[in-house]
Enzyme design. Structure first.
Site, PDB file in Angstrom:
ATOM      1  N   ASP A  47      22.244  19.597  31.833  1.00  0.00           N
ATOM      2  CA  ASP A  47      21.428  18.110  31.784  1.00  0.00           C
ATOM      3  C   ASP A  47      22.496  17.199  32.136  1.00  0.00           C
ATOM      4  OD1 ASP A  47      22.719  18.214  29.336  1.00  0.00           O
ATOM      5  OD2 ASP A  47      21.057  17.715  28.063  1.00  0.00           O
ATOM      6  N   SER A  48      23.818  17.488  32.118  1.00  0.00           N
ATOM      7  CA  SER A  48      24.832  16.258  32.631  1.00  0.00           C
ATOM      8  C   SER A  48      24.565  15.905  33.949  1.00  0.00           C
ATOM      9  CB  SER A  48      26.183  17.161  32.561  1.00  0.00           C
ATOM     10  OG  SER A  48      26.324  18.131  32.998  1.00  0.00           O
ATOM     11  N   ASP A  86      19.729  24.096  30.788  1.00  0.00           N
ATOM     12  CA  ASP A  86      19.645  23.293  29.624  1.00  0.00           C
ATOM     13  C   ASP A  86      18.233  22.883  29.294  1.00  0.00           C
ATOM     14  OD1 ASP A  86      22.118  22.866  28.309  1.00  0.00           O
ATOM     15  OD2 ASP A  86      22.788  21.330  29.537  1.00  0.00           O
ATOM     16  N   LYS A 116      19.550  26.899  26.990  1.00  0.00           N
ATOM     17  CA  LYS A 116      20.344  26.321  26.179  1.00  0.00           C
ATOM     18  C   LYS A 116      19.890  25.279  25.543  1.00  0.00           C
ATOM     19  CE  LYS A 116      24.355  24.042  27.088  1.00  0.00           C
ATOM     20  NZ  LYS A 116      23.975  22.570  26.385  1.00  0.00           N
ATOM     21  N   GLU A 118      20.352  22.308  22.135  1.00  0.00           N
ATOM     22  CA  GLU A 118      21.505  21.622  21.074  1.00  0.00           C
ATOM     23  C   GLU A 118      21.114  21.461  19.860  1.00  0.00           C
ATOM     24  OE1 GLU A 118      23.108  18.535  24.602  1.00  0.00           O
ATOM     25  OE2 GLU A 118      22.487  17.858  22.639  1.00  0.00           O
ATOM     26  N   GLU A 185      31.373  22.269  21.328  1.00  0.00           N
ATOM     27  CA  GLU A 185      31.792  21.245  22.150  1.00  0.00           C
ATOM     28  C   GLU A 185      32.883  20.325  21.349  1.00  0.00           C
ATOM     29  OE1 GLU A 185      30.423  17.741  25.417  1.00  0.00           O
ATOM     30  OE2 GLU A 185      29.025  19.251  24.826  1.00  0.00           O
TER      31      GLU A 185
END
Length: 284
Positions: A47-48, A86, A116, A118, A185
């Site tokens: 999602d970056s 993501d 993925k 978070e 991270e």
């Protein structure tokens, strides 16, 4: 015959043999094709893309539709790599049913092999439900960019005893819930080592030192395409941004000086064309 795609079994085989796992982000067909041809076994459709591709300040604006579209492009380009997509902000936090529906889209429409998400203990039940539904889930601890406002910025995490214990506990709970891998991270290397030692699933680090079972980097940072800012934990292996700038400047100057297009880029008629008031004739 299509090449055989990397599987979780392959990745766990790399873990068992002690071979570090390389993972890179990709957001489109071309970058995925190049990463795949370079032999990189894992690709993250991050999602970056919010910052690298869409120009936002953080990852929060990315939608599930964005992720599905970009994941599908990456999967078309990468025939061998294990592709992880993501789950964007608020695609899984509100309810387990949201998480199941949106993860299903990333697998069914996007073609990803895993998703993925978070977060720590709060995401355990979601990970368990996804795993029970047959979805391969990668966790993400430490700096979690979707929580940037809550965290107060992009700083190193796990620096106190309490935070470090909570991160280790979260990692163990995520593995028990069925997570197949874990991104760590921006945490101290000693903490990353401890987490990696305690887990049986691969840990993939970014800004977590060399203690993890693999490393992930953002495409734009790795290739020098992040022209305004490169994180401290990133290493540039090329200056592609400068190369692109030089090429564009040279091409624009050639256009202004009428050096482009040259005869090499020009097509001529092969026979005379009668336009009524004028006839076009081929060059001699």
């Amino acid at each position: 015959m299509s090449p055989q795609r990397t599987t979780l079994r392959d990745l766990h085989g790399m873990l068992g043999s002690g071979e570090p796992i390389a993972m890179v982000t990709a957001y489109d067909y071309t970058s995925a094709l190049l990463a795949d041809r370079a032999g990189i076994p894992m690709i993250l459709v991050g999602d970056s893309m919010a910052q690298t591709m869409l120009g936002f300040d953080d990852t929060l604006p990315v939608t599930v539709d964005d992720m599905v579209r970009h994941t599908a492009a990456v999967v078309r380009g990468a025939e061998r790599a294990f592709v992880v997509a993501d789950m964007p902000f608020m695609s899984y936090q509100a309810s387990v049913s949201d998480a199941l529906r949106n993860a299903g889209r990333l697998l069914k429409e996007g073609g990803a092999q895993a998703v993925k998400l978070e977060g720590g203990i709060a995401t355990v039940e979601t990970v368990r439900a996804l795993a029970a539904a047959g979805v391969a889930v990668m966790g993400h601890l430490g700096l979690t960019p979707q929580s940037v406002h809550q965290l107060g910025g992009y700083g190193v995490q796990g620096k106190t005893s309490g935070a470090a214990r909570a991160l280790v506990d979260s990692a163990l709970e995520l593995e028990r819930a069925g997570a197949v891998a874990l991104v760590l991270e921006l945490i101290p290397v000693e903490l990353a080592q401890e987490v990696s030692d305690q887990l049986t699933i691969p840990t993939i680090g970014i800004g977590a030192g060399g203690a993890c079972d693999g490393q992930v980097q953002v495409w734009h940072d790795l290739l020098g395409l992040s022209v305004d800012f490169t994180p401290r934990h990133a290493a540039k292996y090329a200056e592609v941004g400068e190369t692109v700038l030089d090429a564009l400047r040279q091409w624009a100057d050639d256009v202004r000086q009428r050096r482009f297009p040259s005869e090499d880029q020009t097509t001529h008629i092969k026979q005379s064309l009668d336009l009524g008031s004028k006839t076009l004739t081929p060059p001699e």
